[in-house]
Design an enzyme around this catalytic site. Structure first.
Site, PDB file in Angstrom:
ATOM      1  N   TYR A  34      -8.394  24.082  27.309  1.00  0.00           N
ATOM      2  CA  TYR A  34      -7.201  24.677  27.923  1.00  0.00           C
ATOM      3  C   TYR A  34      -7.168  26.154  27.545  1.00  0.00           C
ATOM      4  CZ  TYR A  34      -5.466  19.904  28.689  1.00  0.00           C
ATOM      5  OH  TYR A  34      -5.308  18.613  29.088  1.00  0.00           O
ATOM      6  N   TYR A  42     -14.457  32.361  31.678  1.00  0.00           N
ATOM      7  CA  TYR A  42     -13.189  32.816  32.253  1.00  0.00           C
ATOM      8  C   TYR A  42     -12.948  34.279  31.923  1.00  0.00           C
ATOM      9  CZ  TYR A  42     -12.160  27.787  31.967  1.00  0.00           C
ATOM     10  OH  TYR A  42     -12.207  26.432  32.072  1.00  0.00           O
ATOM     11  N   ASP A  89      -6.539  25.953  37.869  1.00  0.00           N
ATOM     12  CA  ASP A  89      -5.113  26.002  38.198  1.00  0.00           C
ATOM     13  C   ASP A  89      -4.935  26.631  39.565  1.00  0.00           C
ATOM     14  OD1 ASP A  89      -4.473  24.975  35.776  1.00  0.00           O
ATOM     15  OD2 ASP A  89      -3.977  26.909  34.846  1.00  0.00           O
TER      16      ASP A  89
END
Ligand SMILES: [Zn+2]
Ligand SMILES: [Zn+2]
Length: 416
Positions: free
Chosen positions: A376, A304, A238
């Site tokens: 996601y 992440y 993103d």
């Protein structure tokens, strides 16, 4: 059919040049140039005479604009060769190929003749041009032609009397780190003017002043004198996520580069200096189109880190419960609301490999997650109104809002 008969048949039809005369029987006299064969048979009446004349060192060659076969094309080859040299000087390459476009009427005349004489020993105009001018250029450049995968092809267009150039793309691989939020990976045209330039975007045509793509490609384009490029990333993050660790692999494709040997170390330094801490690139090296395909198709796990806020207070115990329930757990993710306007609504399954939650205070925690390619992550945290199940929010039974997200590692495709 013997050579003298072929010659007589051709000359009955009209005037020819020696190239076109010799071309029709070229395979009968191996290693001799077409125009030499033509000159020899024009002035011979027997096979024996041809053999004697063909030995001559410097025969008088007939060239004419009135040749009914080539329409005078062989009177233009010197001029075309000069144009070729001019074009050649503008490009950098390590191998090449010469091709040509011949007017249709020449090809038609050729084929018409071949219905009357045996074509087996003849060669087409195009082949003679390509070979002879290719050889001449090869000697001039001291460079061998490349037939399989030439870096550059020069097409001698005899119809429009110009040289056209086809250049193979140049591919540069690298890895980028993104150190500032708010930078999209790829070009993002201004939503008001669709890239035309307007007041809203201060005439730049850009929605965002900087993109990873522009920061990387501008210097590469300059170094290779390229006007057009394509950016291929191994996935994307993103615009608000940082890309840390060793970075994300990418390949930039330079379309029709004039220079093929940029000093990549120098380019890398320049990119990093001009990016002013927004991004950083490393490992720049030459690549190829196969690597782009690989980059685009490989499935890579990602690790992440996410900071999140919870509406209700959570305890260490609650967080442990989440870890336990999500570790090596497959989650079902319906296309997130935030991307549903541009992606088909469907449910996909992705696996969370590891998840570690660390409490920062009663309403905040930090998560470190390794998940399968295409997961996601924000939705894994928030649950996206029940569209992702199970989720951290679902297990904590409260509203959870992801605040900040960083990509720490793009794993190797075979899972290191
Ligand atoms: Zn001719
Ligand atoms: Zn605009």
């Amino acid at each position: 059919m013997d050579t003298i008969t072929i010659k007589t048949k051709i000359l009955e039809k009209g005037e020819t040049c020696d190239h076109c005369l010799g071309r029709q029987v070229t395979h009968r006299y191996k290693g001799i140039k077409n125009e030499h064969i033509g000159a020899a048979i024009r002035h011979s009446n027997t096979e024996k005479e041809i053999k004697e004349k063909i030995e001559q060192e410097k025969p008088q060659i007939k060239l004419t604009k009135n040749c009914f076969l080539c329409k005078g094309l062989f009177t233009e080859t010197d001029k075309m060769y000069s144009k070729l040299l001019e074009e050649v000087n503008q490009w950098e390459f390590q191998n090449f190929l010469v091709g040509s476009k011949i007017p249709n009427e020449v090809v038609e005349q050729q084929e018409k003749l071949w219905t009357e004489i045996p074509p087996e020993d003849a060669e087409p105009v195009r082949r003679e041009i390509n070979r002879e001018l290719g050889k001449k250029l090869s000697q001039h450049l001291k460079m061998e032609p490349e037939f399989e995968e030439p870096e550059i092809v020069f097409i001698l267009n005899f119809e429009q009397k110009k040289v056209e150039t086809q250049v193979r793309s140049l591919y540069i691989y690298g890895k980028y780190r993104k150190l500032k939020r708010g930078i999209p990976q790829t070009k993002w045209p201004c939503t008001h003017c669709k890239g035309e330039g307007c007041e809203e975007c201060e005439q730049t045509g850009k929605q965002y002043k900087h993109t990873v793509e522009d920061l990387v490609a501008e210097n590469l384009m300059e170094a290779t004198q390229t006007k057009e490029h394509k950016f291929h990333g191994a996935g994307r993050e993103d615009k608000d996520a940082l890309m840390l660790g060793e970075g994300r692999p990418f390949v930039v494709e330079m379309v029709t580069p004039k220079r093929r040997n940029p000093d990549l170390e120098e380019v890398q330094e320049k990119i990093n200096k001009q990016s002013k801490g927004m991004i950083e690139v490393q490992n720049l090296r030459e690549s190829n189109s196969e690597e782009v395909v690989k980059l685009k198709s490989e499935k890579r796990d990602k690790t992440y880190e996410v900071w999140a806020e919870t509406r209700d207070k959570v305890t260490e115990k609650d967080l442990k419960k989440v870890e336990k329930q999500l570790e090596e757990q497959e989650v079902e993710q319906r296309t997130p609301t935030r991307v549903s306007h541009r992606r088909a609504d469907r449910v996909r399954k992705r696996k969370v490999h590891t998840i570690k939650l660390q409490k920062e205070n009663e309403n905040q925690f930090k998560a470190k997650i390794r998940a399968e390619s295409g997961t996601y992550i924000k939705e894994l945290i928030s649950g996206d109104y029940g569209r992702t199940r199970p989720s951290v929010a679902e297990i904590l039974k409260t509203q959870v809002t992801p605040k900040k997200l960083n990509v720490l590692k793009i794993h190797e495709p075979n899972n290191d």
